[in-house]
Design a protein around this motif. Structure first.
Motif, PDB file in Angstrom:
ATOM      1  N   PHE A   4      51.958  20.875  48.496  1.00  0.00           N
ATOM      2  CA  PHE A   4      52.778  21.522  47.544  1.00  0.00           C
ATOM      3  C   PHE A   4      51.293  22.700  47.177  1.00  0.00           C
ATOM      4  O   PHE A   4      50.298  22.693  46.296  1.00  0.00           O
ATOM      5  N   GLU A   5      51.072  24.721  47.237  1.00  0.00           N
ATOM      6  CA  GLU A   5      50.345  24.997  46.913  1.00  0.00           C
ATOM      7  C   GLU A   5      49.874  25.127  45.646  1.00  0.00           C
ATOM      8  O   GLU A   5      51.209  24.357  44.516  1.00  0.00           O
ATOM      9  N   GLU A   6      48.720  24.636  44.724  1.00  0.00           N
ATOM     10  CA  GLU A   6      48.367  24.809  43.406  1.00  0.00           C
ATOM     11  C   GLU A   6      48.968  22.807  42.984  1.00  0.00           C
ATOM     12  O   GLU A   6      48.360  22.807  42.059  1.00  0.00           O
ATOM     13  N   ALA A   7      49.223  22.296  43.289  1.00  0.00           N
ATOM     14  CA  ALA A   7      48.990  20.733  43.618  1.00  0.00           C
ATOM     15  C   ALA A   7      47.781  20.348  43.774  1.00  0.00           C
ATOM     16  O   ALA A   7      46.585  21.080  44.836  1.00  0.00           O
ATOM     17  N   PRO A   8      47.232  19.165  43.167  1.00  0.00           N
ATOM     18  CA  PRO A   8      45.995  17.900  42.854  1.00  0.00           C
ATOM     19  C   PRO A   8      46.419  17.391  44.384  1.00  0.00           C
ATOM     20  O   PRO A   8      47.167  17.547  45.118  1.00  0.00           O
ATOM     21  N   VAL A   9      45.246  17.111  45.538  1.00  0.00           N
ATOM     22  CA  VAL A   9      45.375  16.367  46.394  1.00  0.00           C
ATOM     23  C   VAL A   9      44.019  15.641  46.596  1.00  0.00           C
ATOM     24  O   VAL A   9      42.853  16.115  46.066  1.00  0.00           O
ATOM     25  N   GLU A  10      44.214  14.818  47.041  1.00  0.00           N
ATOM     26  CA  GLU A  10      43.178  13.743  47.404  1.00  0.00           C
ATOM     27  C   GLU A  10      42.785  13.212  48.731  1.00  0.00           C
ATOM     28  O   GLU A  10      44.632  12.486  49.387  1.00  0.00           O
ATOM     29  N   LEU A  11      41.697  13.386  49.229  1.00  0.00           N
ATOM     30  CA  LEU A  11      41.537  13.415  51.098  1.00  0.00           C
ATOM     31  C   LEU A  11      40.532  11.968  50.716  1.00  0.00           C
ATOM     32  O   LEU A  11      39.708  12.106  50.705  1.00  0.00           O
ATOM     33  N   ARG A  12      40.974  10.430  51.383  1.00  0.00           N
ATOM     34  CA  ARG A  12      40.270   9.536  51.500  1.00  0.00           C
ATOM     35  C   ARG A  12      39.400   9.069  52.092  1.00  0.00           C
ATOM     36  O   ARG A  12      39.400   9.743  53.419  1.00  0.00           O
ATOM     37  N   CYS A  13      38.272   8.433  51.768  1.00  0.00           N
ATOM     38  CA  CYS A  13      37.267   7.886  53.169  1.00  0.00           C
ATOM     39  C   CYS A  13      36.583   6.869  52.266  1.00  0.00           C
ATOM     40  O   CYS A  13      36.393   6.931  51.173  1.00  0.00           O
ATOM     41  N   ASN A  14      36.407   6.081  53.472  1.00  0.00           N
ATOM     42  CA  ASN A  14      36.433   4.716  52.799  1.00  0.00           C
ATOM     43  C   ASN A  14      35.095   4.099  54.274  1.00  0.00           C
ATOM     44  O   ASN A  14      35.167   5.092  55.128  1.00  0.00           O
ATOM     45  N   TYR A  15      34.027   3.620  53.947  1.00  0.00           N
ATOM     46  CA  TYR A  15      32.727   3.046  55.015  1.00  0.00           C
ATOM     47  C   TYR A  15      32.776   1.855  54.665  1.00  0.00           C
ATOM     48  O   TYR A  15      33.379   1.291  53.929  1.00  0.00           O
ATOM     49  N   SER A  16      31.959   1.447  55.594  1.00  0.00           N
ATOM     50  CA  SER A  16      31.426  -0.380  55.845  1.00  0.00           C
ATOM     51  C   SER A  16      30.039  -0.134  56.201  1.00  0.00           C
ATOM     52  O   SER A  16      29.825   0.851  56.902  1.00  0.00           O
ATOM     53  N   SER A  17      29.271  -0.674  54.807  1.00  0.00           N
ATOM     54  CA  SER A  17      27.964  -0.262  55.469  1.00  0.00           C
ATOM     55  C   SER A  17      27.371  -2.009  54.307  1.00  0.00           C
ATOM     56  O   SER A  17      27.834  -1.713  53.436  1.00  0.00           O
TER      57      SER A  17
END
Lengths: 114, 114
Positions: B14-27
């Motif tokens: 929803f607008e004005e709500a917080p968001v987290e987009l996840r990114c993981n890597y292997s290295s």
């Protein structure tokens, strides 16, 4: 400064044909990278050219090749086209190496193979 | 093997709500980390990047990402999203080995709900 330009924007070919895509980087940029974007595989790295030398290459067959000219313009060639080559091909340029610097992307060339 | 994973293909918020987009890597080697964004009908553009120094990096439009070496993650966050944040977000990782390739995640489409 003009952005990254790619020609042509759209292309329709048939299986077995070959195609050449062109990319003009931002003035002064020495690195040009090519990517293939498809709905299923996402954005996949093809290769990077820096000062006319191919620095690295992604996991694509030898049908995919490229080159870079002394003015940093780059071309990508795909020979013996297959249906699975249908995709959006993106070119990106950067001042330094692609892995260390901001890449500026062109609008892409949409290739359809029939 | 080196890989980049964006677990969520779509994230509605929803607008004005917080968001987290996840990114993981292997290295097993050092990395440089990037987030690129593609707004509707526009090309890919850099949002933010981590090369060295402070593990928390910020963009000019309120996004931030934190490099967590122990968890091999580079999640993107914003405390309050706006309708104009509607876009597809791509995490990219450059692996500092002799291949020096850059690998993109498959992208997360952020949907802002009114």
């Amino acid at each position: 400064k003009a952005g990254v330009t790619q020609t042509p924007r759209y292309l329709i070919k048939t299986r077995g044909q070959q195609v050449t895509l062109s990319c003009s980087p931002i003035s002064g940029h020495r690195s040009v990278s090519w990517y293939q974007q498809t709905p299923g595989q996402g954005l996949q790295f093809l290769f990077e050219y820096f000062s006319e030398t191919q620095r690295n290459k992604g996991n694509f067959p030898g049908r995919f090749s490229g080159r870079q000219f002394s003015n940093s313009r780059s071309e990508m060639n795909v020979s013996t086209l297959e249906l699975g080559d249908s995709a959006l091909y993106l070119c990106a340029s950067s001042s330094g190496l692609a892995g260390e610097d901001t890449q500026y992307f062109g609008p892409g060339t949409r290739l359809t193979v029939l | 093997a080196q890989s980049v994973t964006q677990l969520d293909s779509q994230v509605p918020v929803f607008e004005e709500a917080p968001v987290e987009l996840r990114c993981n890597y292997s290295s097993s080697v050092s990395v440089y980390l990037f987030w690129y964004v593609q707004y509707p009908n526009q090309g890919l553009q850099l949002l933010l990047k981590y090369l060295s120094g402070s593990t928390l990096v910020e963009s000019i439009n309120g996004f931030e990402a934190e490099f967590n070496k122990s968890q091999t993650s580079f999640h993107l966050r914003k405390p309050s999203v706006h309708i104009s944040d509607t876009a597809e977000y791509f995490c990219a990782v450059s692996f500092m080995n002799r291949d020096d390739k850059i690998i993109f995640g498959k992208g997360t489409r952020l949907h802002i709900l009114p």
